[in-house]
Design an enzyme around this catalytic site. Structure first.
Site, mmCIF file in Angstrom:
data_model
loop_
_atom_site.group_PDB
_atom_site.id
_atom_site.type_symbol
_atom_site.label_atom_id
_atom_site.label_comp_id
_atom_site.label_asym_id
_atom_site.label_seq_id
_atom_site.Cartn_x
_atom_site.Cartn_y
_atom_site.Cartn_z
ATOM 1 N N THR A 1 -5.162 13.462 5.053
ATOM 2 C CA THR A 1 -3.775 13.699 5.468
ATOM 3 C C THR A 1 -3.649 15.006 6.234
ATOM 4 O OG1 THR A 1 -3.045 12.521 3.479
ATOM 5 C CG2 THR A 1 -1.384 13.757 4.684
ATOM 6 N N SER B 1 -7.235 5.657 3.301
ATOM 7 C CA SER B 1 -7.146 4.772 2.141
ATOM 8 C C SER B 1 -7.468 3.333 2.542
ATOM 9 C CB SER B 1 -5.742 4.830 1.521
ATOM 10 O OG SER B 1 -5.591 5.974 0.716
ATOM 11 N N GLY C 1 -3.045 8.008 -4.647
ATOM 12 C CA GLY C 1 -2.436 9.204 -5.217
ATOM 13 C C GLY C 1 -1.309 9.735 -4.347
ATOM 14 N N ASP C 2 -0.570 10.674 -4.901
ATOM 15 C CA ASP C 2 0.503 11.371 -4.202
ATOM 16 C C ASP C 2 0.694 12.677 -4.965
ATOM 17 O OD1 ASP C 2 2.692 10.704 -1.994
ATOM 18 O OD2 ASP C 2 3.754 11.731 -3.597
ATOM 19 N N LYS D 1 5.174 3.774 8.408
ATOM 20 C CA LYS D 1 3.961 4.584 8.499
ATOM 21 C C LYS D 1 2.725 3.689 8.531
ATOM 22 C CE LYS D 1 3.660 8.135 5.775
ATOM 23 N NZ LYS D 1 3.444 9.009 4.600
ATOM 24 N N LYS E 1 0.853 -1.189 0.000
ATOM 25 C CA LYS E 1 0.000 0.000 0.000
ATOM 26 C C LYS E 1 0.890 1.240 0.000
ATOM 27 C CE LYS E 1 -4.076 1.932 0.211
ATOM 28 N NZ LYS E 1 -3.655 2.856 -0.859
ATOM 29 N N GLN F 1 7.160 4.118 4.011
ATOM 30 C CA GLN F 1 5.764 3.680 4.016
ATOM 31 C C GLN F 1 5.568 2.414 4.847
ATOM 32 O OE1 GLN F 1 3.737 5.748 1.843
ATOM 33 N NE2 GLN F 1 2.041 4.982 3.059
ATOM 34 N N LYS G 1 5.556 2.061 -2.908
ATOM 35 C CA LYS G 1 5.454 3.398 -3.498
ATOM 36 C C LYS G 1 5.713 3.268 -4.993
ATOM 37 C CE LYS G 1 4.566 7.602 -1.953
ATOM 38 N NZ LYS G 1 3.583 7.924 -0.922
ATOM 39 N N ASN H 1 -3.648 19.262 -1.465
ATOM 40 C CA ASN H 1 -4.626 18.703 -0.532
ATOM 41 C C ASN H 1 -4.143 18.718 0.914
ATOM 42 O OD1 ASN H 1 -6.725 18.178 -2.240
ATOM 43 N ND2 ASN H 1 -6.384 15.978 -2.372
#
Length: 460
Positions: free
Chosen positions: A224, A392, A179-180, A128, A104, A125, A140, A255
């Protein structure tokens, strides 16, 4: 609070030697990957107290195993621009760890994307996602494609080409991208459509950050930024402080920044500055968020447009100067390494109380040391910005159940997750002898959950 150099002097020589040995191997195996080295060094050094206290992790060589990705995918992305010219970009997906669940992590479209950046993001990640307590692994992806200035048709053709390769490697129970930077609802929509076309099946759970019309979650766009503020509010509360009446600076105007500003304002803060990649705006009386939302989300223009409607505000070319503005709380929400040692010293000299990272690794190692040496409350990104991946994962749950939860339910779950992350981070820092150091606490809390699962699952 103690810096990493002080930690090295305090912990056992065996642990220090082990960490140094593995880190040297990382640098040899992955030359010229500065961002990846930086992320690995910060996490490795934070884990010294764990290896001193629990040699079993060294005996199992967890560090060398966890730092090596399970899979690295690099591929060509050919597409045709509006003039009929064929363009070629490079795409990536680093599937780092599936120990806790399916891979993820987001997809980033930006000219700076390369193997080093994707690996640093994927490695971060892992921890996290572990901190969220949810069943998700770490990954990622991205491409060195710049969506700025591109037409919808060009972006559609690029994302379809990108997904034509990526779809072979993802799935609801395998790898679930989101998304990023440079990848929003439009890009996710194009990718989902192409995935559905190629697979011949409607698998809503294969991507998150989707539109509400086809399986997206309420609260994902805000997650976020809201989550960052929920985490920082807990940190402030423990010291008798609050967002109420505080002066806040956020970098960025995407965002994360927009919804961090929104939630901070709801909690009584005055947000006086934000930025984009060209420069920053400053209004000592407080920014007008509705204007910023319209400029960035609707009109898709540069932040300099703000001063045309609010002439009393200032626009300054270049981004680094934003940290020279006095504030109580700084929220870097733009990109990696935007706060260096010089900027950190200026923030401290101007009386900042807290720094909360909304972006991934926005403060370099020297800046973090400055904050810790001066007892500034510091919320590291892997803990403080975990709200996005948390929601997510909640979107994945809704997709699996074929349900859609109301915004209030998602937001309540988000608040609970962020409070739990904060408390687990604080507890880990205290348990291992570094009270108040949330860098060490977050890395340890994230690592132990993954490391214990790796041991149980055997050498795989």
């Amino acid at each position: 609070m103690q810096t990493i150099e002080e930690v090295k002097k305090k912990e056992s020589k065996v642990a220090v030697d082990y960490v140094n040995e593995v880190f040297e191997k990382v640098k040899i195996r992955n030359p010229f990957e500065a961002e990846f080295h930086q992320a690995v060094e910060e996490i490795f050094d934070s884990l010294l107290p764990v290896f001193s206290k629990h040699p079993k992790y060294m005996n199992q060589n967890i560090l060398e195993r966890i730092v090596e990705p399970e899979r690295v995918i690099s591929f060509r992305v050919p597409w045709t621009d509006d003039k009929g010219k064929v363009q070629v970009n490079r795409g990536f997906r680093v599937q780092y760890s599936s120990t806790l669940g399916p891979y993820k992590g987001g997809i980033r479209f930006h000219p700076s994307v390369n193997t080093s950046i994707i690996k640093f993001l994927g490695f971060e990640q892992i921890f996290k996602n572990s901190l969220t307590g949810l069943p998700i692994g770490g990954a990622k992806g991205g491409a060195d494609f710049d969506p700025k200035g591109k037409s919808d048709g060009e972006i559609m053709r690029f994302t379809q080409s990108f997904m034509t390769e990526l779809y072979k490697h993802i799935g609801p129970d395998t790898d679930v991208p989101a998304g990023d930077i440079g990848v929003g609802a439009r890009e996710i929509g194009f990718m989902f459509g192409q995935y559905k076309r190629l697979r011949g099946a409607y698998e809503a759970g294969v991507l998150t950050g989707k539109g509400l019309e086809y399986g997206g979650s309420l609260g994902r766009k805000e997650a976020t930024g809201y989550g960052l503020v929920y985490f920082v509010e807990e940190m402030l509360r423990d010291k008798g402080l609050s967002f109420q009446g505080s002066t806040v600076i956020t970098s960025g105007s995407g965002n994360v920044s927009i919804y961090a500003m929104e939630k901070a304002m709801q909690l009584g803060a005055k947000v006086v500055a934000c930025s984009d990649s060209n420069g920053y705006i400053y209004d000592e009386n407080g920014l007008n968020l509705e204007t910023i939302k319209r400029i960035k989300e609707v009109e898709e223009k540069r932040i300099c447009e703000y001063v045309y409607e609010h002439p009393h505000a200032q626009y300054v070319e270049g981004c680094s100067g934003i940290w020279s503005i006095p504030c109580d709380v700084a929220l870097p929400c733009a990109t990696q390494n935007e706060i260096d040692e010089c900027s950190a010293k200026i923030l401290v000299a101007n009386g900042v109380n807290a720094v909360g990272e909304g972006a991934n690794m926005p403060s370099n190692l020297e800046a973090i040391d400055i904050f810790l040496e001066n007892d500034i409350l510091f919320a590291p990104g892997k803990a403080a910005n975990a709200g996005g991946v948390s929601v997510s994962a909640l979107e994945m749950s809704q997709n699996s159940a074929r349900l859609a939860w109301p915004f209030e339910e998602v937001d309540e779950k988000l608040q609970t997750i962020m409070k739990n992350i904060y408390r687990n981070t604080v507890n880990a820092a205290e348990e291992y002898g570094y009270p108040g150091n949330l860098v060490i606490g977050s890395n340890i809390a994230g690592f132990i959950r993954v490391a214990d699962a790796m041991i149980v699952q055997g050498v795989v």
